[in-house]
Design a protein around this motif. Structure first.
Motif, mmCIF file in Angstrom:
data_model
loop_
_atom_site.group_PDB
_atom_site.id
_atom_site.type_symbol
_atom_site.label_atom_id
_atom_site.label_comp_id
_atom_site.label_asym_id
_atom_site.label_seq_id
_atom_site.Cartn_x
_atom_site.Cartn_y
_atom_site.Cartn_z
ATOM 1 N N PHE A 91 3.458 -8.332 5.107
ATOM 2 C CA PHE A 91 2.664 -9.115 4.156
ATOM 3 C C PHE A 91 1.250 -9.336 4.702
ATOM 4 C CE2 PHE A 91 6.522 -11.475 2.088
ATOM 5 C CZ PHE A 91 6.761 -10.364 1.310
ATOM 6 N N ASP A 92 1.183 -9.769 5.963
ATOM 7 C CA ASP A 92 -0.129 -10.034 6.563
ATOM 8 C C ASP A 92 -0.972 -8.773 6.619
ATOM 9 O OD1 ASP A 92 0.089 -12.744 6.990
ATOM 10 O OD2 ASP A 92 1.031 -12.518 8.952
ATOM 11 N N ALA A 93 -0.336 -7.663 6.988
ATOM 12 C CA ALA A 93 -1.083 -6.405 7.103
ATOM 13 C C ALA A 93 -1.643 -6.002 5.743
ATOM 14 C CB ALA A 93 -0.185 -5.308 7.668
ATOM 15 N N VAL A 94 -0.838 -6.206 4.693
ATOM 16 C CA VAL A 94 -1.300 -5.862 3.345
ATOM 17 C C VAL A 94 -2.485 -6.754 2.959
ATOM 18 C CG1 VAL A 94 -0.692 -5.910 0.902
ATOM 19 C CG2 VAL A 94 0.907 -4.962 2.561
ATOM 20 N N ARG A 95 -2.395 -8.025 3.294
ATOM 21 C CA ARG A 95 -3.473 -8.944 2.927
ATOM 22 C C ARG A 95 -4.764 -8.620 3.683
ATOM 23 N NH1 ARG A 95 -1.911 -13.318 5.284
ATOM 24 N NH2 ARG A 95 -3.542 -13.584 6.816
ATOM 25 N N LEU A 96 -4.631 -8.325 4.975
ATOM 26 C CA LEU A 96 -5.818 -8.231 5.821
ATOM 27 C C LEU A 96 -6.520 -6.887 5.726
ATOM 28 C CD1 LEU A 96 -4.372 -10.152 8.865
ATOM 29 C CD2 LEU A 96 -6.211 -10.917 7.384
ATOM 30 N N ASP A 97 -5.772 -5.803 5.562
ATOM 31 C CA ASP A 97 -6.423 -4.490 5.523
ATOM 32 C C ASP A 97 -5.481 -3.453 4.910
ATOM 33 O OD1 ASP A 97 -7.695 -2.094 5.954
ATOM 34 O OD2 ASP A 97 -8.492 -2.681 7.908
ATOM 35 N N ARG A 106 5.171 -1.690 -2.548
ATOM 36 C CA ARG A 106 6.492 -2.301 -2.352
ATOM 37 C C ARG A 106 6.344 -3.753 -1.919
ATOM 38 N NH1 ARG A 106 10.901 -1.310 2.478
ATOM 39 N NH2 ARG A 106 12.278 -2.984 1.794
ATOM 40 N N TRP A 107 5.498 -4.003 -0.938
ATOM 41 C CA TRP A 107 5.432 -5.363 -0.399
ATOM 42 C C TRP A 107 4.738 -6.311 -1.355
ATOM 43 C CZ3 TRP A 107 9.086 -6.167 2.647
ATOM 44 C CH2 TRP A 107 9.550 -5.122 3.463
ATOM 45 N N LYS A 108 3.787 -5.784 -2.153
ATOM 46 C CA LYS A 108 3.177 -6.656 -3.161
ATOM 47 C C LYS A 108 4.212 -7.038 -4.218
ATOM 48 C CE LYS A 108 -1.729 -5.695 -2.995
ATOM 49 N NZ LYS A 108 -2.862 -5.109 -3.722
ATOM 50 N N ILE A 109 5.042 -6.073 -4.602
ATOM 51 C CA ILE A 109 6.074 -6.369 -5.610
ATOM 52 C C ILE A 109 7.071 -7.384 -5.049
ATOM 53 C CG2 ILE A 109 8.032 -5.407 -6.886
ATOM 54 C CD1 ILE A 109 6.404 -2.800 -7.137
ATOM 55 N N VAL A 110 7.496 -7.172 -3.804
ATOM 56 C CA VAL A 110 8.446 -8.113 -3.188
ATOM 57 C C VAL A 110 7.848 -9.516 -3.162
ATOM 58 C CG1 VAL A 110 9.556 -8.758 -1.022
ATOM 59 C CG2 VAL A 110 9.641 -6.389 -1.788
ATOM 60 N N ALA A 111 6.598 -9.625 -2.729
ATOM 61 C CA ALA A 111 5.969 -10.943 -2.598
ATOM 62 C C ALA A 111 5.815 -11.602 -3.971
ATOM 63 C CB ALA A 111 4.607 -10.808 -1.931
ATOM 64 N N PHE A 112 5.348 -10.820 -4.929
ATOM 65 C CA PHE A 112 5.105 -11.375 -6.262
ATOM 66 C C PHE A 112 6.412 -11.862 -6.884
ATOM 67 C CE2 PHE A 112 3.783 -10.917 -10.802
ATOM 68 C CZ PHE A 112 2.731 -11.801 -10.755
ATOM 69 N N THR A 115 -6.051 -0.448 3.768
ATOM 70 C CA THR A 115 -6.222 0.927 4.227
ATOM 71 C C THR A 115 -5.522 1.137 5.569
ATOM 72 O OG1 THR A 115 -8.352 0.963 3.142
ATOM 73 C CG2 THR A 115 -7.910 2.713 4.702
ATOM 74 N N ALA A 116 -5.774 0.220 6.502
ATOM 75 C CA ALA A 116 -5.135 0.354 7.807
ATOM 76 C C ALA A 116 -3.616 0.265 7.651
ATOM 77 C CB ALA A 116 -5.644 -0.727 8.760
ATOM 78 N N ALA A 117 -3.163 -0.651 6.807
ATOM 79 C CA ALA A 117 -1.717 -0.807 6.600
ATOM 80 C C ALA A 117 -1.111 0.500 6.086
ATOM 81 C CB ALA A 117 -1.443 -1.948 5.620
ATOM 82 N N ALA A 118 -1.798 1.138 5.131
ATOM 83 C CA ALA A 118 -1.282 2.391 4.569
ATOM 84 C C ALA A 118 -1.228 3.473 5.637
ATOM 85 C CB ALA A 118 -2.153 2.842 3.401
ATOM 86 N N CYS A 119 -2.205 3.458 6.550
ATOM 87 C CA CYS A 119 -2.237 4.475 7.609
ATOM 88 C C CYS A 119 -1.122 4.264 8.622
ATOM 89 C CB CYS A 119 -3.579 4.463 8.316
ATOM 90 S SG CYS A 119 -4.836 5.296 7.368
ATOM 91 N N PHE A 120 -0.463 3.131 8.581
ATOM 92 C CA PHE A 120 0.670 2.929 9.479
ATOM 93 C C PHE A 120 1.968 2.785 8.687
ATOM 94 C CE2 PHE A 120 -2.941 1.863 12.110
ATOM 95 C CZ PHE A 120 -2.700 2.734 13.156
ATOM 96 N N GLY A 121 2.000 3.453 7.559
ATOM 97 C CA GLY A 121 3.255 3.610 6.838
ATOM 98 C C GLY A 121 3.675 2.446 5.969
ATOM 99 N N ILE A 122 2.842 1.405 5.899
ATOM 100 C CA ILE A 122 3.260 0.242 5.115
ATOM 101 C C ILE A 122 3.034 0.527 3.629
ATOM 102 C CG2 ILE A 122 2.818 -2.203 4.660
ATOM 103 C CD1 ILE A 122 2.052 -2.412 7.663
ATOM 104 N N ASN A 123 4.096 0.410 2.861
ATOM 105 C CA ASN A 123 4.030 0.699 1.439
ATOM 106 C C ASN A 123 3.437 -0.508 0.709
ATOM 107 O OD1 ASN A 123 4.541 1.139 -1.270
ATOM 108 N ND2 ASN A 123 6.443 2.246 -0.861
ATOM 109 N N ILE A 124 2.146 -0.409 0.405
ATOM 110 C CA ILE A 124 1.412 -1.558 -0.147
ATOM 111 C C ILE A 124 2.088 -2.064 -1.417
ATOM 112 C CG2 ILE A 124 -0.852 -2.356 -0.937
ATOM 113 C CD1 ILE A 124 -1.017 -1.261 1.835
#
Lengths: 261, 383
Positions: B255-261, B274-280, B263-272
């Motif tokens: 969640f924090d990685a998605v909020r803070l950056d 998915r986590w936005k949907i989960v949080a919402f 692009t960087a999060a995507a470059c480390f495999g974080i599915n933006i």
């Protein structure tokens, strides 16, 4: 020795345009296992663009990228990372308000259990995973700076530039990538710090078997010392390729850098 | 005296002071006294901060998290017990608790993940209307609370695509529009009572009617709101456990990685996405559960309860307390819900004062009153 020659990454005619500007023009390149490749060229010559296209941030407008035998040209950033490509950024993109450990663990995404139920209900297993990964991150960080390894829960925003670079490199390395992309690691650092960082990079390469590195850099001393091969880009085109010494004495390259005639 | 004993005493003393302060604050009626109490509290906190006392208290708290949690729960119970016979204070306390749950939902959304949601009151409202519609059916009412959350999450899924596609101001506009739509929909929908609203049957647990006072003896009759306070408190504790577990896991990190950056999060495999949907979804679920119980407690709901201004109140609680800060949310919910009730003078100027306070907070303390600290995956463990 046969493994040494294995091709890790191939660009074939890779092209990327931004409106009328051709940022990357039919770029061909090959990188073998364990090689350190220096990517040099004036500002705006397409070095960072090639990283961004490779890692899936930008789409390619033409050509193809092959990584470990797979065509990854149109893969999203997440999939490229899963396949084993990790990078640092020209302008440090760490999460400054998070701790060192947090930042390194962001890079470890694919090796952590991301299941919702696991994270919320299996606290014991999660705790073990946290402690194991903490130990591993500490070991990795120790190579760069033992003092830093003792500050795992300090916010990254409180650290010096060189320490931030080190953490960025650790974040990229923690997932055991096959290919490491370093985008101007010396930017914003003094000569002394740059030298320290170089030593670290060489040490990492010794330690991790079969890790290939592409290094974008303006600091020629660094390029000379660490790279096996150099490619010079100008206006998105490859103008020269070879060992640093040969490349540096090339006439075209000198023109590109100093402005010819 | 050993450090750990000292820590424990500090925590118990702090909880006692907070309980005593809350009781006094809720009990007194005289406007001048309330002002004096607030000024006194502010002076105490500012003075303590100047002398470094608050910092050392914070350290004591961090070292004994379990004791702190129990001490604060005990303090809440003490306050609730004090007002056991009074309807209005208990109603206020239950309201604060339910606002805390809804704001925890918002905290997951934009405190953790950076997904803005200016339709918090609408999702709270979905929970309310779920309780109103299902309250008279044979569905067990505890299940109705859960369903309130689930239906809020489902209604929220309508917004997922626009929320994923937009960022910043645009996402704010999308959610504001949804909030307005929701209210208008309720006003023109006759089956849901139109502008007059709907009556809601009270909570009933296995034949135990929440809307009856509890007669203990001839001279002790506990207000029926106590039932709601207790249930709300249990829900707050559960929400808190959930929030803490999320924060202190890889999910919280994502969640924090998605909020803070992104692009960087995507470059480390974080599915933006998915986590936005989960949080919402999770955030709307929490708001819905809080709404369902709130409706049962009030017994009556109308579209005017779910205006844009109510969404703004929820957002202001999150900002005031500190983005992603759980204790901050509780403090801020208390202030935002109780202050207008206590200070009748400001009631008309409520929004004016909110606006001024929000601007001051954003200017001088953007991290909120009780800023969120660094993630402590395992309390007390630093490797």
């Amino acid at each position: 020795m046969a493994q040494q020659q294995e091709t890790v990454l191939t660009f074939r005619g890779l092209t990327r345009r931004f409106g009328g500007v051709i940022a990357l023009n039919k770029f061909d390149m090959e990188l073998t296992n364990g090689q350190i490749l220096g990517l040099i060229g004036p500002n705006g010559s397409g070095k960072t663009t090639s990283f961004n296209v490779l890692t899936g941030i930008y789409e390619a407008n033409g050509g193809s990228i092959e990584f470990l035998g797979q065509d990854i040209t149109s893969w999203p950033a997440q999939k490229v990372y899963e396949a084993g490509v990790a990078r640092t950024f020209q302008r440090s993109r760490l999460c400054l308000e998070l701790s060192i450990f947090d930042n390194i663990m962001i890079g470890n995404h694919k090796r952590l259990n991301q299941g919702l139920l696991f994270n919320i209900f299996q606290r014991k297993a999660l705790k073990e995973q946290i402690q194991e990964n903490h130990e591993e991150a500490r070991k990795l960080l120790k190579i760069f700076d033992p003092a830093l390894a003792e500050k795992m829960f300090d916010p990254v925003g409180s650290l010096r530039m060189i320490d931030r670079r080190r953490i960025e490199i650790c974040r990229a390395l923690i997932s055991h990538p096959r290919l490491l992309l370093l985008d101007e690691p010396s930017a914003g650092m003094t000569h002394e710090e740059t030298r320290e960082l170089m030593d670290d990079i060489l040490e990492v390469r010794e330690m991790i078997d079969g890790l290939s590195i592409i290094l974008v850099e303006h600091e020629m001393g660094m390029i000379e010392r660490v790279t096996d091969k150099c490619i010079v880009l100008n206006f998105g085109q490859k103008i020269c390729e070879g060992a640093y010494r040969d490349v540096a004495s090339d006439k075209l390259v000198q023109e590109a850098y100093l402005g010819g005639e | 005296m050993t450090q750990s004993l000292k820590d424990k005493l500090v925590i118990i003393l702090l909880a006692a002071v907070i309980a005593a302060f809350s009781i006094t604050f809720i009990a007194i009626e005289e406007q001048v006294e309330i002002f004096a109490l607030l000024v006194f509290a502010a002076a105490l906190v500012l003075g303590g901060a100047k002398l470094g006392i608050t910092a050392s208290i914070a350290q004591s708290l961090a070292r004994n998290e379990r004791l702190m949690n129990f001490a604060f729960i005990a303090a809440t119970i003490a306050v609730v017990f004090w007002f056991r016979e009074d309807h209005f204070p208990l109603l206020m306390i239950a309201t604060v608790l339910l606002y805390v749950i809804a704001c925890c939902g918002l905290n997951i959304q934009f405190g953790f993940t950076g997904v803005v949601n200016f339709a918090g009151a609408a999702f709270f409202g979905v929970g309310c209307y779920t309780a109103a519609v299902l309250g008279d059916t044979s569905v067990p009412l505890l299940l109705v609370i859960l369903l309130g959350g689930i239906i809020a999450a489902i209604v929220g899924s309508v917004l997922i695509i626009p929320v994923l596609r937009t960022r910043g101001h645009y996402a704010a506009v999308v959610t504001i529009a949804f909030g307005l739509l929701f209210r208008t929909f309720l006003e023109v929908n006759d089956t849901l009572g139109g502008p007059q609203g709907l009556g809601v049957s009270g909570m009933n647990l296995f034949g135990w009617d929440f809307n009856n006072n509890i007669e203990i003896s001839e001279n002790l009759e506990i207000s029926f709101y106590m039932n709601y306070v207790v249930l709300a408190l249990i829900m707050v504790v559960l929400t808190f456990v959930l929030m803490r577990r999320i924060e202190r896991s890889w999910i919280g990190l994502n969640f924090d990685a998605v909020r803070l950056d992104e692009t960087a999060a995507a470059c480390f495999g974080i599915n933006i996405k998915r986590w936005k949907i989960v949080a919402f979804t999770l955030g709307n679920f929490l708001a819905g559960t809080a709404g369902a119980l709130y409706a049962m407690m009030l017994g009556f709901i109308a579209p005017s309860n779910f205006a844009f201004s109510d969404s703004l109140i929820l957002v202001s609680i999150v900002l005031l307390g500190g983005m992603g800060s759980l204790w901050g949310t509780i403090l801020a919910a208390g202030l935002v819900v109780l202050l207008p009730e206590k200070l009748q003078v400001i009631q008309e100027y409520r929004f004016l004062i909110y606006a001024v306070v929000m601007i001051l907070i954003l200017l001088f303390r953007p991290q909120g009153i009780l800023p969120r600290g660094l993630r402590a995956y395992i309390p007390g463990w630093r490797g």
